[in-house]
Write an enzyme that holds these catalytic residues in place. Structure first.
Site, PDB file in Angstrom:
ATOM      1  N   TYR A  89       0.839  -1.209   0.000  1.00 46.49           N
ATOM      2  CA  TYR A  89       0.000   0.000   0.000  1.00 46.49           C
ATOM      3  C   TYR A  89       0.877   1.263   0.000  1.00 46.49           C
ATOM      4  CZ  TYR A  89      -4.696   2.015   0.774  1.00 46.49           C
ATOM      5  OH  TYR A  89      -5.902   2.662   0.650  1.00 46.49           O
ATOM      6  N   LYS A  92      -3.646   7.855   3.306  1.00 45.86           N
ATOM      7  CA  LYS A  92      -4.828   7.506   4.110  1.00 45.86           C
ATOM      8  C   LYS A  92      -4.666   7.975   5.563  1.00 45.86           C
ATOM      9  CE  LYS A  92      -7.830   5.511   1.360  1.00 45.86           C
ATOM     10  NZ  LYS A  92      -8.976   6.334   0.894  1.00 45.86           N
TER      11      LYS A  92
HETATM   12  P1  NAD Z   1     -13.006   3.190  -7.619  1.00 41.92           P
HETATM   13  O1  NAD Z   1     -11.852   3.133  -8.545  1.00 41.92           O
HETATM   14  O2  NAD Z   1     -14.288   2.618  -8.086  1.00 41.92           O
HETATM   15  O3  NAD Z   1     -13.249   4.694  -7.134  1.00 41.92           O
HETATM   16  C1  NAD Z   1     -12.205   5.636  -7.013  1.00 41.92           C
HETATM   17  C2  NAD Z   1     -12.797   6.963  -7.465  1.00 41.92           C
HETATM   18  O4  NAD Z   1     -11.849   8.031  -7.302  1.00 41.92           O
HETATM   19  C3  NAD Z   1     -13.169   6.944  -8.970  1.00 41.92           C
HETATM   20  O5  NAD Z   1     -14.562   7.178  -9.124  1.00 41.92           O
HETATM   21  C4  NAD Z   1     -12.376   8.106  -9.552  1.00 41.92           C
HETATM   22  O6  NAD Z   1     -13.101   8.832 -10.523  1.00 41.92           O
HETATM   23  C5  NAD Z   1     -12.162   8.965  -8.311  1.00 41.92           C
HETATM   24  N1  NAD Z   1     -11.077   9.930  -8.521  1.00 41.92           N
HETATM   25  C6  NAD Z   1      -9.769   9.664  -8.775  1.00 41.92           C
HETATM   26  N2  NAD Z   1      -9.108  10.826  -8.973  1.00 41.92           N
HETATM   27  C7  NAD Z   1     -10.038  11.837  -8.833  1.00 41.92           C
HETATM   28  C8  NAD Z   1      -9.976  13.246  -8.916  1.00 41.92           C
HETATM   29  N3  NAD Z   1      -8.825  13.891  -9.191  1.00 41.92           N
HETATM   30  N4  NAD Z   1     -11.105  13.973  -8.705  1.00 41.92           N
HETATM   31  C9  NAD Z   1     -12.281  13.351  -8.424  1.00 41.92           C
HETATM   32  N5  NAD Z   1     -12.407  11.998  -8.335  1.00 41.92           N
HETATM   33  C10 NAD Z   1     -11.279  11.260  -8.544  1.00 41.92           C
HETATM   34  O7  NAD Z   1     -12.506   2.436  -6.282  1.00 41.92           O
HETATM   35  P2  NAD Z   1     -13.133   2.290  -4.816  1.00 41.92           P
HETATM   36  O8  NAD Z   1     -12.400   1.155  -4.207  1.00 41.92           O
HETATM   37  O9  NAD Z   1     -14.612   2.264  -4.884  1.00 41.92           O
HETATM   38  O10 NAD Z   1     -12.603   3.595  -4.084  1.00 41.92           O
HETATM   39  C11 NAD Z   1     -13.427   4.468  -3.341  1.00 41.92           C
HETATM   40  C12 NAD Z   1     -12.763   4.821  -2.012  1.00 41.92           C
HETATM   41  O11 NAD Z   1     -12.767   3.670  -1.172  1.00 41.92           O
HETATM   42  C13 NAD Z   1     -11.314   5.296  -2.099  1.00 41.92           C
HETATM   43  O12 NAD Z   1     -11.093   6.337  -1.185  1.00 41.92           O
HETATM   44  C14 NAD Z   1     -10.559   4.050  -1.668  1.00 41.92           C
HETATM   45  O13 NAD Z   1      -9.268   4.345  -1.182  1.00 41.92           O
HETATM   46  C15 NAD Z   1     -11.496   3.579  -0.579  1.00 41.92           C
HETATM   47  N6  NAD Z   1     -11.262   2.205  -0.120  1.00 41.92           N
HETATM   48  C16 NAD Z   1     -11.243   1.195  -1.004  1.00 41.92           C
HETATM   49  C17 NAD Z   1     -10.990  -0.096  -0.567  1.00 41.92           C
HETATM   50  C18 NAD Z   1     -10.902  -1.234  -1.543  1.00 41.92           C
HETATM   51  O14 NAD Z   1     -10.353  -2.292  -1.182  1.00 41.92           O
HETATM   52  N7  NAD Z   1     -11.454  -1.091  -2.744  1.00 41.92           N
HETATM   53  C19 NAD Z   1     -10.793  -0.349   0.806  1.00 41.92           C
HETATM   54  C20 NAD Z   1     -10.846   0.701   1.711  1.00 41.92           C
HETATM   55  C21 NAD Z   1     -11.085   1.989   1.227  1.00 41.92           C
END
Ligand code: NAD
Length: 255
Positions: A154, A161
């Site tokens: 990570y 984060k």
């Molecule tokens: P995802 O790829 O579907 O979503 C990520 C989003 O970030 C996308 O919609 C993208 O358009 C947006 N993004 C990136 N750069 C951007 C910018 N400059 N301006 C506006 N939007 C922007 O993936 P996800 O896993 O659904 O991620 C959503 C959140 O959940 C993130 O914060 C991620 O770190 C967090 N998260 C994910 C996981 C996992 O395992 N998937 C676990 C814990 C937390």
């Protein structure tokens, strides 16, 4: 009556229908909310297509969180669809691959800065941009991956984060007097575009379901989305600056 009946919500981060935010928007609508989505410029068309797959097709406004113009225009753009907001979902994360996947020691500041800008500072930027529309009693909810630990692969995203979690505490401090709550959901690994963009993501995912007392299905974003909806609701009226773990219980286990 639905959990979010009558609420007007701004949901960022719907990229495709595996996005955690897609499931937040879907459940929120099912629970009675009106939802407006955002997408960064280059992704607006894709998000608009995906938005039609929601129970009620949702409007999409342009927001790249690194764009000062987009942030300045946000309240006006969202105001074309709703007259106020009861909640904002921050579901945005990005780091260049050069600062993940085991590249912690070789990570360069420009790339680290991108990760921190998009993944941490953006929580403050989004909340302040939405502030003119935020009603008293409203809720800001973000998604984190428990930043108390150094995880495999990570790397600088983990550092971003940690900054994100700290940003949420300061936001909670400064928005609390206006009756605005700020909370995070710390999700276990979920197979999304952002997750599979992390080189070696399977090392983070590996063994999670065995370590989780409740088990864990990384193909199922719904438990995470449900927790976000709960925090958006009126059922956490005195909770702010909190991190709710939705990880099957892994955060509390000794190995
Ligand atoms: P995802 O790829 O579907 O979503 C990520 C989003 O970030 C996308 O919609 C993208 O358009 C947006 N993004 C990136 N750069 C951007 C910018 N400059 N301006 C506006 N939007 C922007 O993936 P996800 O896993 O659904 O991620 C959503 C959140 O959940 C993130 O914060 C991620 O770190 C967090 N998260 C994910 C996981 C996992 O395992 N998937 C676990 C814990 C937390």
């Amino acid at each position: 009556m639905g959990l979010l009946e009558g609420k007007k919500l701004l949901v960022t981060g719907v990229l495709v229908d595996t996005s955690i935010a897609f499931h937040v928007a879907r459940l929120a609508q099912q629970e009675g909310a009106e939802v407006v989505l955002t997408a960064p410029g280059r992704q607006t068309r894709l998000t608009s297509v995906v938005a039609r797959r929601l129970p009620t097709p949702a409007p999409v406004v342009e927001l790249d969180v690194t764009s000062a113009d987009d942030l300045t225009a946000l309240a006006e753009r969202v105001g074309e669809h709703v007259d106020h907001l009861d909640g904002v979902v921050h579901s945005i994360g990005f780091a260049p691959q050069s600062v993940m996947g085991g590249n912690f020691l070789s990570g360069q500041w420009e790339d680290v800065a991108t990760a921190v800008h998009i993944s941490a500072y953006s929580l403050k930027a989004l909340a302040v941009a939405a502030q003119p529309l935020l009603a008293p009693g409203s809720s800001v909810v973000g998604l984190t991956f428990d930043a108390r630990y150094a995880w495999p692969v990570y790397d600088w995203m983990g550092v971003a984060k940690a900054a994100f979690e700290s940003t949420a505490r300061y936001l909670a401090r400064d928005l609390g007097p206006q009756g605005v709550r700020v909370n995070l959901v710390a999700a276990g690994p979920v197979r999304t575009t952002a997750a599979t963009h992390i080189p070696g993501f399977e090392q983070m995912e590996g063994g999670w379901s065995e370590r989780a007392p409740l088990g864990w299905d990384s193909a199922d974003p719904e438990p995470t989305a449900r927790a976000v909806c709960a925090l958006l609701s009126d059922w956490f009226p005195a909770t702010t600056a909190e991190v709710v773990h939705v990880d099957g219980g892994v955060h509390a286990m000794g190995q």
